[in-house]
Design a protein around this motif. Sequence first.
Motif, PDB file in Angstrom:
ATOM      1  N   HIS A 298      -3.108   4.821   5.507  1.00 55.80           N
ATOM      2  CA  HIS A 298      -2.314   5.918   6.083  1.00 55.80           C
ATOM      3  C   HIS A 298      -2.148   5.735   7.590  1.00 55.80           C
ATOM      4  O   HIS A 298      -1.045   5.913   8.133  1.00 55.80           O
ATOM      5  CB  HIS A 298      -2.982   7.267   5.816  1.00 55.80           C
ATOM      6  CG  HIS A 298      -2.713   7.827   4.464  1.00 55.80           C
ATOM      7  ND1 HIS A 298      -1.470   8.281   4.068  1.00 55.80           N
ATOM      8  CD2 HIS A 298      -3.545   8.012   3.405  1.00 55.80           C
ATOM      9  CE1 HIS A 298      -1.544   8.729   2.834  1.00 55.80           C
ATOM     10  NE2 HIS A 298      -2.792   8.564   2.392  1.00 55.80           N
TER      11      HIS A 298
ATOM     12  N   LEU B 121      -0.024   4.784  -1.784  1.00 53.02           N
ATOM     13  CA  LEU B 121      -0.178   6.026  -1.030  1.00 53.02           C
ATOM     14  C   LEU B 121       0.775   7.112  -1.502  1.00 53.02           C
ATOM     15  O   LEU B 121       0.449   8.297  -1.429  1.00 53.02           O
ATOM     16  CB  LEU B 121       0.037   5.764   0.466  1.00 53.02           C
ATOM     17  CG  LEU B 121      -0.985   4.850   1.125  1.00 53.02           C
ATOM     18  CD1 LEU B 121      -0.621   4.610   2.571  1.00 53.02           C
ATOM     19  CD2 LEU B 121      -2.380   5.421   1.004  1.00 53.02           C
ATOM     20  N   SER B 122       1.950   6.716  -1.970  1.00 56.68           N
ATOM     21  CA  SER B 122       2.908   7.720  -2.437  1.00 56.68           C
ATOM     22  C   SER B 122       2.642   8.150  -3.872  1.00 56.68           C
ATOM     23  O   SER B 122       3.348   9.001  -4.395  1.00 56.68           O
ATOM     24  CB  SER B 122       4.341   7.195  -2.297  1.00 56.68           C
ATOM     25  OG  SER B 122       4.521   6.046  -3.088  1.00 56.68           O
ATOM     26  N   GLY B 123       1.666   7.573  -4.508  1.00 52.67           N
ATOM     27  CA  GLY B 123       1.271   7.999  -5.846  1.00 52.67           C
ATOM     28  C   GLY B 123       1.949   7.250  -6.968  1.00 52.67           C
ATOM     29  O   GLY B 123       1.820   7.623  -8.121  1.00 52.67           O
ATOM     30  N   GLY B 124       2.655   6.168  -6.654  1.00 55.97           N
ATOM     31  CA  GLY B 124       3.358   5.420  -7.685  1.00 55.97           C
ATOM     32  C   GLY B 124       2.474   4.469  -8.464  1.00 55.97           C
ATOM     33  O   GLY B 124       2.790   4.084  -9.584  1.00 55.97           O
TER      34      GLY B 124
ATOM     35  N   ARG C 269      -7.996   4.066   2.029  1.00 54.86           N
ATOM     36  CA  ARG C 269      -6.838   4.958   2.096  1.00 54.86           C
ATOM     37  C   ARG C 269      -6.578   5.448   3.513  1.00 54.86           C
ATOM     38  O   ARG C 269      -5.441   5.522   3.942  1.00 54.86           O
ATOM     39  CB  ARG C 269      -7.026   6.151   1.161  1.00 54.86           C
ATOM     40  CG  ARG C 269      -6.854   5.830  -0.282  1.00 54.86           C
ATOM     41  CD  ARG C 269      -6.767   7.111  -1.118  1.00 54.86           C
ATOM     42  NE  ARG C 269      -6.681   6.803  -2.515  1.00 54.86           N
ATOM     43  CZ  ARG C 269      -5.549   6.440  -3.123  1.00 54.86           C
ATOM     44  NH1 ARG C 269      -4.448   6.375  -2.456  1.00 54.86           N
ATOM     45  NH2 ARG C 269      -5.557   6.154  -4.405  1.00 54.86           N
TER      46      ARG C 269
ATOM     47  N   ASP D  99       0.816  -1.214   0.000  1.00 57.09           N
ATOM     48  CA  ASP D  99       0.000   0.000   0.000  1.00 57.09           C
ATOM     49  C   ASP D  99       0.852   1.267   0.000  1.00 57.09           C
ATOM     50  O   ASP D  99       0.367   2.328  -0.387  1.00 57.09           O
ATOM     51  CB  ASP D  99      -0.936   0.022   1.215  1.00 57.09           C
ATOM     52  CG  ASP D  99      -2.077  -0.967   1.088  1.00 57.09           C
ATOM     53  OD1 ASP D  99      -2.316  -1.459  -0.031  1.00 57.09           O
ATOM     54  OD2 ASP D  99      -2.730  -1.246   2.104  1.00 57.09           O
ATOM     55  N   ASN D 100       2.099   1.172   0.434  1.00 57.55           N
ATOM     56  CA  ASN D 100       2.962   2.358   0.469  1.00 57.55           C
ATOM     57  C   ASN D 100       3.167   2.936  -0.928  1.00 57.55           C
ATOM     58  O   ASN D 100       3.211   4.152  -1.100  1.00 57.55           O
ATOM     59  CB  ASN D 100       4.315   2.026   1.104  1.00 57.55           C
ATOM     60  CG  ASN D 100       4.182   1.735   2.583  1.00 57.55           C
ATOM     61  OD1 ASN D 100       3.233   2.165   3.232  1.00 57.55           O
ATOM     62  ND2 ASN D 100       5.132   0.992   3.108  1.00 57.55           N
ATOM     63  N   ASP D 101       3.307   2.070  -1.940  1.00 52.59           N
ATOM     64  CA  ASP D 101       3.443   2.554  -3.320  1.00 52.59           C
ATOM     65  C   ASP D 101       2.184   3.270  -3.780  1.00 52.59           C
ATOM     66  O   ASP D 101       2.251   4.284  -4.479  1.00 52.59           O
ATOM     67  CB  ASP D 101       3.742   1.389  -4.265  1.00 52.59           C
ATOM     68  CG  ASP D 101       5.084   0.746  -3.983  1.00 52.59           C
ATOM     69  OD1 ASP D 101       5.955   1.439  -3.430  1.00 52.59           O
ATOM     70  OD2 ASP D 101       5.253  -0.444  -4.315  1.00 52.59           O
TER      71      ASP D 101
ATOM     72  N   ARG E 241       0.218   2.755   8.309  1.00 50.89           N
ATOM     73  CA  ARG E 241       1.599   3.093   7.972  1.00 50.89           C
ATOM     74  C   ARG E 241       2.177   4.040   9.021  1.00 50.89           C
ATOM     75  O   ARG E 241       3.313   3.856   9.479  1.00 50.89           O
ATOM     76  CB  ARG E 241       1.673   3.722   6.591  1.00 50.89           C
ATOM     77  CG  ARG E 241       3.111   4.106   6.217  1.00 50.89           C
ATOM     78  CD  ARG E 241       3.236   4.581   4.810  1.00 50.89           C
ATOM     79  NE  ARG E 241       2.589   5.876   4.632  1.00 50.89           N
ATOM     80  CZ  ARG E 241       2.723   6.614   3.549  1.00 50.89           C
ATOM     81  NH1 ARG E 241       3.440   6.187   2.535  1.00 50.89           N
ATOM     82  NH2 ARG E 241       2.109   7.768   3.452  1.00 50.89           N
TER      83      ARG E 241
ATOM     84  N   GLU F 106      -1.712   3.506  -9.484  1.00 53.90           N
ATOM     85  CA  GLU F 106      -3.092   4.000  -9.519  1.00 53.90           C
ATOM     86  C   GLU F 106      -4.080   2.864  -9.251  1.00 53.90           C
ATOM     87  O   GLU F 106      -4.606   2.265 -10.177  1.00 53.90           O
ATOM     88  CB  GLU F 106      -3.393   4.631 -10.883  1.00 53.90           C
ATOM     89  CG  GLU F 106      -2.696   5.926 -11.138  1.00 53.90           C
ATOM     90  CD  GLU F 106      -3.208   7.048 -10.245  1.00 53.90           C
ATOM     91  OE1 GLU F 106      -4.405   7.069  -9.922  1.00 53.90           O
ATOM     92  OE2 GLU F 106      -2.382   7.897  -9.870  1.00 53.90           O
TER      93      GLU F 106
END
Length: 181
Positions: free
Chosen positions: A66, A48-51, A62, A44-46, A69, A53
């Motif tokens: 967050h 959340l960081s926008g990497g 979400r 999920d980190n990818d 994390r 979609e």
Amino acid sequence: MAQKHTQKFSPDPGAPRRFKIRSVFYFALALLFVLAVVTYTPLDNDILSGGVEKMPANHVGRLGAHLARGLFLAFGLAAYIFVVLVCFGALRALLPGPANRKRFLLGALMMLLGGVLLFALSPETFASVCAALGLGRADVPGSCLSGGVLGQKLAGPRAGELYEGWVRQLLGTVGTMIIGW
């Protein structure tokens, strides 16, 4: 001049507590905390960081990703202790009888801090678990965040360019372990 005496309303400590609807909301929030932490995945980190979609795999969405994390980064594996303490607080709100919130909060903070210190003392022990949670790499076990960032700053061992934690510098490993217990 006459003084007005106002009397504060203080319920009888022996009287039974009334059921409050906000207790149900506390319990629902505690369940969301549990779901957010239990269904946490480092993938999920990818997202959340926008990497990437797509939607996070976290069951709370979400917000849950967050939240989880943040808890894992701050407290490491002690995030599970945090969730258990939140559940106890929510369950206590549902039970009848007087509650001493100040004592509970102080005890909960002490338990959380103790867990953070103990997990941070030897991150090598938890390297595989931390690698699975995205809190470090198994090939560099000394720098895993088993106690989170807070644990690394307070009790983490010297690893590469990272200095020992503040409590560990002052009291040593055994002293830090005693404080954690």
